[in-house]
Design an enzyme around this catalytic site. Structure first.
Site, PDB file in Angstrom:
ATOM      1  N   GLU A  16       0.820  -1.209   0.000  1.00 39.01           N
ATOM      2  CA  GLU A  16       0.000   0.000   0.000  1.00 39.01           C
ATOM      3  C   GLU A  16       0.857   1.264   0.000  1.00 39.01           C
ATOM      4  O   GLU A  16       0.455   2.302  -0.550  1.00 39.01           O
ATOM      5  CB  GLU A  16      -0.940  -0.017   1.197  1.00 39.01           C
ATOM      6  CG  GLU A  16      -1.999  -1.099   1.104  1.00 39.01           C
ATOM      7  CD  GLU A  16      -2.721  -1.354   2.408  1.00 39.01           C
ATOM      8  OE1 GLU A  16      -3.940  -1.542   2.375  1.00 39.01           O
ATOM      9  OE2 GLU A  16      -2.047  -1.370   3.467  1.00 39.01           O
ATOM     10  N   ASP A 197     -11.752  -7.083  -2.118  1.00 39.15           N
ATOM     11  CA  ASP A 197     -12.558  -8.296  -2.018  1.00 39.15           C
ATOM     12  C   ASP A 197     -13.962  -7.913  -1.583  1.00 39.15           C
ATOM     13  O   ASP A 197     -14.157  -6.905  -0.908  1.00 39.15           O
ATOM     14  CB  ASP A 197     -11.929  -9.290  -1.031  1.00 39.15           C
ATOM     15  CG  ASP A 197     -11.672  -8.665   0.334  1.00 39.15           C
ATOM     16  OD1 ASP A 197     -12.482  -8.885   1.231  1.00 39.15           O
ATOM     17  OD2 ASP A 197     -10.661  -7.949   0.488  1.00 39.15           O
TER      18      ASP A 197
END
Length: 228
Positions: A16, A197
């Site tokens: 990230e 997800d």
């Protein structure tokens, strides 16, 4: 966005953080509490970027160090999240309106320190306004709403319960914790999380497959917000 003295960028993982480091030329690196803090400039803003490691306590450690050691004036939590609202698909981005622990008893933060008026942390209005301004011209879909945080990767277990109780757009393991630290230190905070997800595309394997792309998108949106 009005230029700040220094903005903290807090990510959970190295994946990230990586897209931000591409934009910080020759950063000054400081190590503290087993973490590396990268100081430099992005979009004409002074920034300190760090990845904390996953979970609430790690995020809180990094957030407090950004405030105490690096004296950041505001903080943006950037990275990935699991989708909770079925309307929010893979790779769309959620920006915090309010942030809630889904695994902390309802009265803990209202009856005890920091004596919240309600069981949630609010995004800073200045940062939120800059995000809304950027969203009007973004090439990517952006949602504004509730994020929930807890020490658990959410698959089927607890999904329905959390959705019924909090109606969140997404879930992660760090946002509310960093917001908590910023709240008690009176430091403006915003979270920007891109979906890896969902209930339809569930599981760790989807997270791992989509994490890099989602992280790139989240970072691009954060840099767009900084440029407002």
């Amino acid at each position: 966005m009005e230029k700040q003295k220094k903005i903290g960028i807090l990510c959970a993982s190295d994946t990230e953080l990586k897209p931000f480091l591409k934009h910080i030329q020759s950063p000054q690196i400081t190590e503290k509490a087993m973490l590396k803090f990268y100081c430099g400039h992005i979009a004409q803003a002074d920034v300190v970027a760090v990845y904390s490691g996953v979970c609430k306590v790690n995020a809180a450690i990094a957030a407090q160090l950004l405030i105490d050691i690096f004296e950041v004036d505001s903080m943006i939590n950037a990275g990935t999240a699991g989708g909770m609202d079925e309307k929010v698909p893979l790779f769309d981005t959620v920006i915090s309106d309010k942030m809630i622990y889904h695994d902390v008893a309802e009265d803990i933060l209202t009856e005890f320190h920091p004596w919240l008026a309600e069981n949630c942390f609010q995004a800073n209005m200045r940062l939120y306004a800059a995000a809304q301004k950027y969203a009007r011209k973004s090439n990517f879909p952006i949602w504004f709403g509730t994020m929930v945080t807890g020490e658990q990767f959410i698959g089927d277990e607890k999904r329905a319960e959390i959705n019924q109780k909090y109606a969140p757009l997404c879930v992660d393991m760090e946002t509310a914790s960093a917001a908590h630290v910023c709240h008690v230190n009176r430091v403006p905070f915003l979270s920007v999380r891109t979906i890896t997800d969902t209930a339809e595309h569930m599981g760790i394997e989807n997270f791992e497959q989509n994490c890099e792309t989602a992280s790139e998108r989240s970072a691009e949106i954060v840099m767009g917000i900084l440029a407002q």
